[in-house]
Enzyme design. Structure first.
Site, mmCIF file in Angstrom:
data_model
loop_
_atom_site.group_PDB
_atom_site.id
_atom_site.type_symbol
_atom_site.label_atom_id
_atom_site.label_comp_id
_atom_site.label_asym_id
_atom_site.label_seq_id
_atom_site.Cartn_x
_atom_site.Cartn_y
_atom_site.Cartn_z
ATOM 1 N N ASP A 63 87.975 42.775 56.026
ATOM 2 C CA ASP A 63 87.741 43.721 54.923
ATOM 3 C C ASP A 63 87.525 42.915 53.644
ATOM 4 O O ASP A 63 88.429 42.728 52.836
ATOM 5 C CB ASP A 63 88.935 44.669 54.784
ATOM 6 C CG ASP A 63 88.695 45.776 53.757
ATOM 7 O OD1 ASP A 63 87.570 45.858 53.223
ATOM 8 O OD2 ASP A 63 89.636 46.544 53.488
ATOM 9 N N THR A 84 87.216 37.181 51.480
ATOM 10 C CA THR A 84 87.240 36.407 50.244
ATOM 11 C C THR A 84 86.366 37.084 49.185
ATOM 12 O O THR A 84 85.266 37.553 49.469
ATOM 13 C CB THR A 84 86.753 34.973 50.497
ATOM 14 O OG1 THR A 84 87.649 34.346 51.414
ATOM 15 C CG2 THR A 84 86.654 34.157 49.230
ATOM 16 N N MET A 111 78.618 33.901 56.901
ATOM 17 C CA MET A 111 78.482 35.023 55.965
ATOM 18 C C MET A 111 78.203 34.545 54.546
ATOM 19 O O MET A 111 77.382 35.115 53.836
ATOM 20 C CB MET A 111 79.737 35.891 55.987
ATOM 21 C CG MET A 111 80.115 36.423 57.369
ATOM 22 S SD MET A 111 78.869 37.496 58.110
ATOM 23 C CE MET A 111 79.087 38.984 57.146
ATOM 24 N N GLY A 112 78.933 33.518 54.105
ATOM 25 C CA GLY A 112 78.690 32.982 52.767
ATOM 26 C C GLY A 112 79.336 33.774 51.649
ATOM 27 O O GLY A 112 78.750 33.918 50.563
ATOM 28 N N ASN A 170 91.002 30.119 48.860
ATOM 29 C CA ASN A 170 90.184 29.676 49.986
ATOM 30 C C ASN A 170 89.367 28.454 49.574
ATOM 31 O O ASN A 170 88.413 28.567 48.809
ATOM 32 C CB ASN A 170 89.265 30.814 50.436
ATOM 33 C CG ASN A 170 88.513 30.491 51.715
ATOM 34 O OD1 ASN A 170 88.499 29.347 52.169
ATOM 35 N ND2 ASN A 170 87.886 31.491 52.300
ATOM 36 N N SER A 173 86.287 27.404 53.647
ATOM 37 C CA SER A 173 85.152 27.999 54.354
ATOM 38 C C SER A 173 84.038 26.964 54.476
ATOM 39 O O SER A 173 83.700 26.294 53.495
ATOM 40 C CB SER A 173 84.629 29.222 53.604
ATOM 41 O OG SER A 173 83.392 29.639 54.158
#
EC number: 1.3.5.2
Length: 342
Positions: A63, A84, A111-112, A170, A173
């Site tokens: 989400d 994020t 996804m980025g 984060n 990633s």
């Protein structure tokens, strides 16, 4: 049983389409009162100064915009993490960018950090009727130069602080260019120092303390893990989440979508993330709680992370392959005394 029947149909769809459809359906069921509330009782787990009603959380990424918190809360999680999220809205990478690798029970995403931005996410959080523990996972915009990354994190921290039970930073990633460089000792020292200074200021301003967690990668050498642990202790961070997705593709290259660029999650990540938890636990010596994530596909996978040194666990890919019943399955095992007794 219901998810067992639905999964083959969902797997006929593009992964991102199925993801959105599932969340929209959950949201609709919740709003119409048709989504049962799974309350899973357990001895609370205390970490970061918070009492978690059970040790099984939802990992960030499912989400991203905090738009389905009320629905997801009914699945029995002890805590929910959204994001994020970045300071400004951004579309992320071009589609397709989410791929299943069913033969390996894995998911690859690039996804980025697609998200609606911190302001809209906070609006969604405020509208949710969820009263439980909520983590907000923050990142930097893709077009923000690495040397300005701290500014992005501070913007998000300031806006999330009054509404989050804890904030996750984060830095791991693989889908935002150069982001993982923030795990390097020099960059991490500067980032943690700035975050702790701002956390102290915000604590005084708002009259309450919101803990900070750092989310790290599984693709780290032992010396890097030791250096990160040392900095976490030095700056008195409140928790560490281990781990994010991996860029490794060991044994998957021959499978459909097995070599897609991006971060790999699911079963191939299980042992790698547990090994990082074990190393962190050795260095941290219970001074900072560890939240275990990465490849939890069963209750035994979760138990292994607790035994390796985690206090809490988070799931995501396991939900895609096992369905919501995984939450109660894990909680039933982790709430038994034997798991925490070692």
């Amino acid at each position: 049983m219901t998810y067992t029947l639905l999964r083959p149909l969902l797997f006929l769809l593009d992964a991102e389409t199925a993801h959105t459809l599932t969340l929209d359906t959950l949201g609709l069921l919740q709003k119409t009162g048709l989504l049962p509330n799974r309350t899973i009782y357990c001895t609370p787990v205390r970490a970061m100064g918070l009492d978690f009603p059970n040790p099984v959380g939802l990992a960030a990424g499912l989400d991203k915009n905090g738009a389905y918190i009320s629905a997801l809360a009914r699945l029995g999680f002890g805590f929910i993490e959204v994001g994020t999220v970045t300071p400004r809205p951004q579309p992320g990478n071009p589609r397709p960018r989410l791929f299943r690798v069913p033969q390996a029970e894995a998911i690859t995403n690039r996804m980025g950090f697609n998200n609606v931005g911190i302001d809209k996410l906070i609006e969604n959080v405020r509208q949710a009727d969820y009263q439980g523990i909520l983590g907000i996972n923050i990142g930097k915009n893709a077009d923000t130069p690495l040397q300005n990354a701290i500014d992005d994190y501070l913007i998000c921290l300031r806006k999330a602080y009054p509404y989050a039970s804890y904030v996750t930073v984060n830095i791991s990633s693989p889908n935002t260019k150069q982001l993982r460089q923030l795990q390097n000792e020099t960059e991490l020292e500067q980032l943690l120092g700035a975050l702790k200074t701002e956390q102290t200021r915000l604590s005084d301003q708002h009259g309450h303390y919101t803990p900070l967690a750092i989310k790290i990668a599984p693709d780290l050498e032992s010396a890097q893990i030791e250096a990160i642990a040392s900095l976490l202790l030095k700056h008195r961070m409140d928790a560490v989440i281990a781990t994010n997705t991996t860029i490794a593709r060991d044994g998957l290259e021959h499978l459909p979508h097995g070599d897609e660029p991006g971060g790999l999650s699911g079963a191939p990540l299980t042992e790698r993330s547990t090994a990082v938890i074990r190393q962190l636990a050795m260095h941290l010596q219970q001074a900072i709680p560890i939240i275990g994530a990465g490849g939890i596909m069963s209750s035994l996978d979760a138990q292994a992370k607790i035994k390796a040194g985690a206090s809490l666990v988070q799931v995501y890919s396991g939900l895609i392959y096992r369905g919501p019943a995984l939450v109660s399955e894990i909680t039933s095992l982790l709430c038994s005394r034997s798991t925490y007794a070692g």
